[in-house]
Design a protein around this motif. Structure first.
Motif, PDB file in Angstrom:
ATOM      1  N   ASP A  30       1.136  10.369  -2.957  1.00 20.34           N
ATOM      2  CA  ASP A  30       0.165  10.713  -1.775  1.00 20.34           C
ATOM      3  C   ASP A  30      -0.668   8.793  -2.147  1.00 20.34           C
ATOM      4  N   ALA A  31       0.397   7.848  -1.877  1.00 18.61           N
ATOM      5  CA  ALA A  31      -0.646   6.529  -1.282  1.00 18.61           C
ATOM      6  C   ALA A  31      -1.271   5.941  -0.747  1.00 18.61           C
ATOM      7  N   THR A  32      -1.747   5.559  -0.658  1.00 17.74           N
ATOM      8  CA  THR A  32      -2.871   4.822   1.088  1.00 17.74           C
ATOM      9  C   THR A  32      -1.740   5.086   1.852  1.00 17.74           C
ATOM     10  N   LEU A  33      -0.895   5.196   2.194  1.00 17.62           N
ATOM     11  CA  LEU A  33       0.233   4.505   3.757  1.00 17.62           C
ATOM     12  C   LEU A  33       0.540   6.525   3.794  1.00 17.62           C
ATOM     13  N   THR A  34       0.873   7.449   2.591  1.00 15.75           N
ATOM     14  CA  THR A  34       0.698   8.696   3.174  1.00 15.75           C
ATOM     15  C   THR A  34      -0.885   9.141   3.755  1.00 15.75           C
ATOM     16  N   ARG A  35      -1.525   8.704   3.140  1.00 15.82           N
ATOM     17  CA  ARG A  35      -2.752   9.148   3.344  1.00 15.82           C
ATOM     18  C   ARG A  35      -3.584   8.506   5.248  1.00 15.82           C
ATOM     19  N   VAL A  36      -2.935   6.995   5.505  1.00 17.80           N
ATOM     20  CA  VAL A  36      -3.154   6.789   6.819  1.00 17.80           C
ATOM     21  C   VAL A  36      -2.825   7.541   7.275  1.00 17.80           C
ATOM     22  N   PHE A  74       0.886  -1.118   0.260  1.00 19.46           N
ATOM     23  CA  PHE A  74       0.453  -0.425   0.098  1.00 19.46           C
ATOM     24  C   PHE A  74       1.372   0.998  -0.034  1.00 19.46           C
ATOM     25  N   ASP A  75       2.120   1.365   0.287  1.00 20.12           N
ATOM     26  CA  ASP A  75       2.939   2.344  -0.468  1.00 20.12           C
ATOM     27  C   ASP A  75       2.852   2.606  -1.541  1.00 20.12           C
ATOM     28  N   ARG A  76       2.708   1.553  -2.621  1.00 18.23           N
ATOM     29  CA  ARG A  76       3.041   2.167  -4.195  1.00 18.23           C
ATOM     30  C   ARG A  76       1.791   2.104  -4.698  1.00 18.23           C
ATOM     31  N   ILE A  77      -0.051   2.014  -3.882  1.00 20.12           N
ATOM     32  CA  ILE A  77      -1.010   1.746  -4.246  1.00 20.12           C
ATOM     33  C   ILE A  77      -1.501   3.099  -3.959  1.00 20.12           C
ATOM     34  N   GLY A  78      -2.937   3.032  -4.390  1.00 23.13           N
ATOM     35  CA  GLY A  78      -4.354   4.577  -3.940  1.00 23.13           C
ATOM     36  C   GLY A  78      -3.652   5.147  -4.358  1.00 23.13           C
ATOM     37  N   ARG A  79      -2.093   5.737  -4.686  1.00 19.18           N
ATOM     38  CA  ARG A  79      -2.357   7.171  -5.243  1.00 19.18           C
ATOM     39  C   ARG A  79      -3.283   7.671  -5.843  1.00 19.18           C
ATOM     40  N   SER A  80      -3.346   9.100  -5.428  1.00 19.51           N
ATOM     41  CA  SER A  80      -4.728   9.790  -6.748  1.00 19.51           C
ATOM     42  C   SER A  80      -3.303  10.933  -7.799  1.00 19.51           C
ATOM     43  N   HIS A  81      -4.766  12.193  -7.655  1.00 22.57           N
ATOM     44  CA  HIS A  81      -4.278  13.424  -8.486  1.00 22.57           C
ATOM     45  C   HIS A  81      -3.483  13.798  -7.482  1.00 22.57           C
TER      46      HIS A  81
END
Lengths: 385, 447
Positions: B324-330, B232-239
């Protein structure tokens, strides 16, 4: 009934209930409490509190504790309809004293969208199998108003896109007892406010079975868990008022036990928010408190672990446990008796009372307004000098 | 092309993800919410102040944010009509304390009851994902209860308190109320230090590198480790575009950020779209949720946006490593929780109780005409209330919730924030988690 006889009757019922199998064989409520670090002493204190809330003598405390331990014989299915999840928030994870939520989490079956472990297709399956397995034995709790008629599809749930109306009806047909949790499922809720775009209806409009209403926006968690324990103890419907609200919780008006009541009687009113009276904690009637027309136990039970309640925080009661409060009780910062100008919900107190169909309300409104007016001349004038 | 439908539970309400697959990868996702109540419609023709009681009931988890946004909107109506209300510092502080209490409980709840249990489920432990089986649940539950209790000392109750009015707050707390609140807050801080961060708050907030956070063996670092293991450090990236339109102690003025470039922003560029909803087209529409754009672009709102705009050193370091991957968001959300705790501690100790709580408006609200806008930085991001009032009655009311920003529906060419994050993933489980990392609330999204 004499206390001794009642005690005997309840004890008998509990011992019968004890013979039923647990919904989850692996653990009892007592072990669960222990695991969560709740001591027996805390538990008994809690039981004594609930006993008092249900207006039972304190000698019934051991029975109440036993009833709480037997909650695992009666599973609960909790359904969400059109709402804000505030009632779940109120009960399950937030201001509920932890004992209530430990019990509730344990007895609730696998259908509570907000917290359940399973998701999606699995969840739907769980609900169906729970209804089939415990047919006629479970307690149904519904949160939220139910869109009906042409706008029924304003709420659909689950993978099959079943409407909220259909799923509530199905569950209600199979339930042993039905509780409408919160003002939404009791009376429709804010989404039923004029013009009621989704045609949201109360749970009692969906089923022909008796529905016990536990209104409030949100209702106090004490009233929700108290209702469950009452059912376990007595096995029958509690004494209800005209709106099917249990009298032990909704028998008195907010006004009757209000901490500011003394100021009302002395004619000491807050005339305007922020004035000297507000600082002194005077009565909020003149800035719109609807406590005199609202039946609930907020003034006694309060919210968030007995911390506070709206009147303590200086804003009047808005009457959120009354039917149609969203249309009948506003404007929320002005007294009901004074309402003379036109609003979306009509004109003046008399018309409102007509709509509600309770003459008592009109009489109270006029009486209270008269008291406030007289007191303004006699009382408040004096105190301000 | 394969299309699958996934029901997302264990969020506030219910959502459906319709995933379009192409060669084992999610090609496009439709985010659907099937509940509609029509709160904006209900507000029309009502007395202006009714909005303060009705809008909180949009959402059971951020109700006080709605209450405050409606109060700000009405205050801006007064201002536009020439009556600039003076809100005492004390009233402003109390409003912020109440708002912070709501955010703190939300962040703890989200991490312990959603994110943490999802991670345990995903990392293949024999765990069904029931947070209530976890020992930490009991402590987290207690911290949440305490957080709301702290807010309720001033707001009267949670959810749906009636504590704020145009002109200030209704409560008049005494010193002992503040002492009680401080005491309660310290209990929450102790929980977070023990179970979440594994170190004193000050130490956590002094960090400037992601590696420092991961050095402690507690829930947060466990979560980070697991997320890295699961990718999840590489996926879930958005704009990689962020927006925060309300005021916050984390930054100086409402701004937008594109990657790390921060520029000031103005709510006049906000545009709400009905595209893909049942309202615009009853046949082709597929959801009740609207979507919001800023200058025709989708922007992410919420804690990550606030931290990026506030140029928080730690989150910038996470962003440098993982975008802005999922990890960063969390991590951003949990880091904001630490900031909120410290900020609230400061507010509670410095609030001047001798100031007035409420200064009534000079103009009569029943004569008020004009427009007003109120923006609050709620748990999930910028919450906007716009009201148009005619002689003290609401002519029209518009609510743009944070989830509308993040979870709206765009097209394949211009996907919304969450859609962009989900596209390209190769499993439903991943999509589910990425979706939940936005802290989903369906009741707000559709109201």
């Amino acid at each position: 009934m004499e206390h001794a006889k009642l005690y005997e009757r309840l004890a008998e019922r509990l011992s019968k209930l004890e013979k039923f199998p647990r919904i989850k064989e692996d653990k009892s409520i007592a072990t669960l409490m222990e695991e969560h670090g709740i001591s027996r002493r805390d538990f008994m204190k809690w039981a004594a509190g609930v006993t008092a809330m249900l207006s039972l003598p304190s000698s019934f405390t051991p029975l109440m504790a036993q009833a709480a331990e037997l909650t695992d014989r009666l599973p609960v299915v909790w359904l969400h309809m059109a709402e804000c999840t505030g009632c779940s928030e109120s009960l399950l994870r937030t201001d509920a004293p932890t004992i209530d939520s430990v019990i509730f989490d344990y007895i609730s079956l696998e259908y509570h969208e907000t917290i359940m472990a399973a998701a999606g297709w699995q969840a739907e399956h769980n609900l169906e199998s729970a209804i089939a397995k415990y047919k006629g034995k479970f307690i149904l709790m519904v949160e939220g108003g139910i869109p009906a008629g042409a706008t029924e599809n304003y709420l659909t749930v689950g993978p099959h896109g079943q409407t909220g109306f259909a799923s509530a009806k199905k569950a209600a047909d199979a339930a042993a007892a039905i509780f409408a949790i919160g003002t939404c499922s009791s009376f429709g809720g804010v989404q039923a406010a004029y013009p009621n775009p989704s045609n949201a209806q109360a749970l009692s409009k969906v089923t022909s079975k008796p529905v016990i209403n536990v209104p409030g926006c949100p209702p106090s968690e004490k009233n929700i868990i108290g209702q469950v324990l009452h059912y376990i103890l007595f096995g029958t419907l509690p004494a209800l008022d005209a709106y099917n609200r249990p009298k032990w919780a909704y028998g008195l008006r907010i006004h009757d036990l209000c901490e500011r009541r003394g100021h009302f009687d002395a004619g000491e009113f807050v005339q305007e928010f922020g004035d000297a009276g507000a600082k002194k904690g005077f009565c909020l009637y003149k800035v719109g408190c609807k406590g005199p027309y609202t039946f609930n136990n907020c003034s006694r039970e309060r919210f968030n672990q007995h911390t506070s309640w709206p009147v303590q925080a200086g804003h009047g009661c808005i009457g959120c446990s009354e039917p149609d409060f969203w249309d009948n009780m506003g404007p929320f910062e002005e007294p009901l008796g004074n309402r003379l100008y036109h609003t979306v919900y009509g004109e003046g107190a008399d018309k409102t009372a007509d709509k509600v169909g309770v003459t008592l309300l009109a009489a109270t409104a006029v009486g209270i307004a008269a008291h406030a007016a007289i007191a303004a001349i006699k009382g408040s004038g004096k105190t301000e000098e | 092309m394969k299309i699958t439908k996934e029901i997302i539970e264990r969020i506030e309400g219910e959502a459906t993800l319709e995933l379009q697959w192409h060669e084992g990868v999610i090609d496009f996702a439709k985010i659907k919410f099937f509940n509609f109540r029509g709160i904006e419609k209900i507000l029309e023709k009502r007395v202006l102040y009714d909005a303060i009681a009705i809008t909180p009931r949009v959402c059971g988890i951020c109700s006080h944010s709605h209450a405050l946004a409606s109060v700000l909107a009405i205050e801006s109506c007064f201002k536009n009509a020439g009556d600039v209300l003076h809100i005492s510092q004390k009233a402003q502080d109390i409003r912020e304390i109440i708002l912070n209490a709501e955010k703190i409980q939300n962040h703890i709840k989200w991490y312990f009851f959603t994110i943490f249990s999802e991670l345990q489920k995903l990392s293949n432990t024999p765990f069904e994902g029931n947070a209530f089986k976890d020992k930490a649940w009991f402590h987290a539950q207690k911290a949440i209860v305490e957080s709301l209790k702290m807010g309720a000392i001033f707001s009267g109750q949670w959810p749906h308190g009636s504590f704020a009015l145009p002109g200030g707050v209704t409560c008049d707390p005494v010193r002992s109320d503040f002492i009680m609140a401080q005491n309660t807050l310290e209990g929450i801080v102790a929980f977070c230090e023990e179970y979440l961060y594994g170190m004193p708050l000050e130490e956590f907030l002094s960090f400037s590198s992601a590696l420092q956070v991961m050095s402690s063996v507690r829930r947060l670092s466990y979560g980070i480790e697991t997320m890295i293991e699961l990718g999840f450090d590489r996926i879930g990236r958005s704009h990689d575009r962020f927006l925060a339109l309300g005021d916050s102690f984390l930054y100086e003025e409402p701004s937008k950020a594109v990657k790390t470039t921060v520029l000031s922003a103005d709510s006049k560029h906000v545009h709400e779209s009905l595209e893909h909803t049942f309202f615009s087209d009853t046949h082709k529409g597929y959801t009740y949720s609207k979507s919001a754009q800023y200058r025709k672009n989708y922007f992410e709102v919420g804690p990550l946006a606030r931290m990026m705009i506030g140029k928080d050193v730690l989150i910038r370091d996470f962003h440098r490593r993982f975008k802005d991957a999922t990890l960063t968001r969390v991590v951003a959300r949990m880091s904001e929780c630490a900031h909120l705790l410290l900020r609230t501690r400061e507010l509670l100790s410095h609030c001047d109780i001798t100031m007035p709580s409420f200064i009534p408006p000079k103009a009569n609200p029943h004569d008020l005409c004009g427009e007003g806008i109120g923006i609050i930085e709620a748990s999930r991001g910028s919450l906007i209330h716009k009201v148009n009032v005619l002689y003290g009655h609401i002519h029209s009311y518009d609510i743009i919730t944070p989830t509308v920003w993040n979870l709206g529906n765009g097209d394949k060419e211009n996907p919304s924030v969450a859609q962009k994050a989900i596209m390209g993933l190769d499993s439903i489980e991943k999509a589910d988690f990425v979706f939940k990392s936005f802290d989903v609330c369906s009741v707000c999204t559709t109201q």
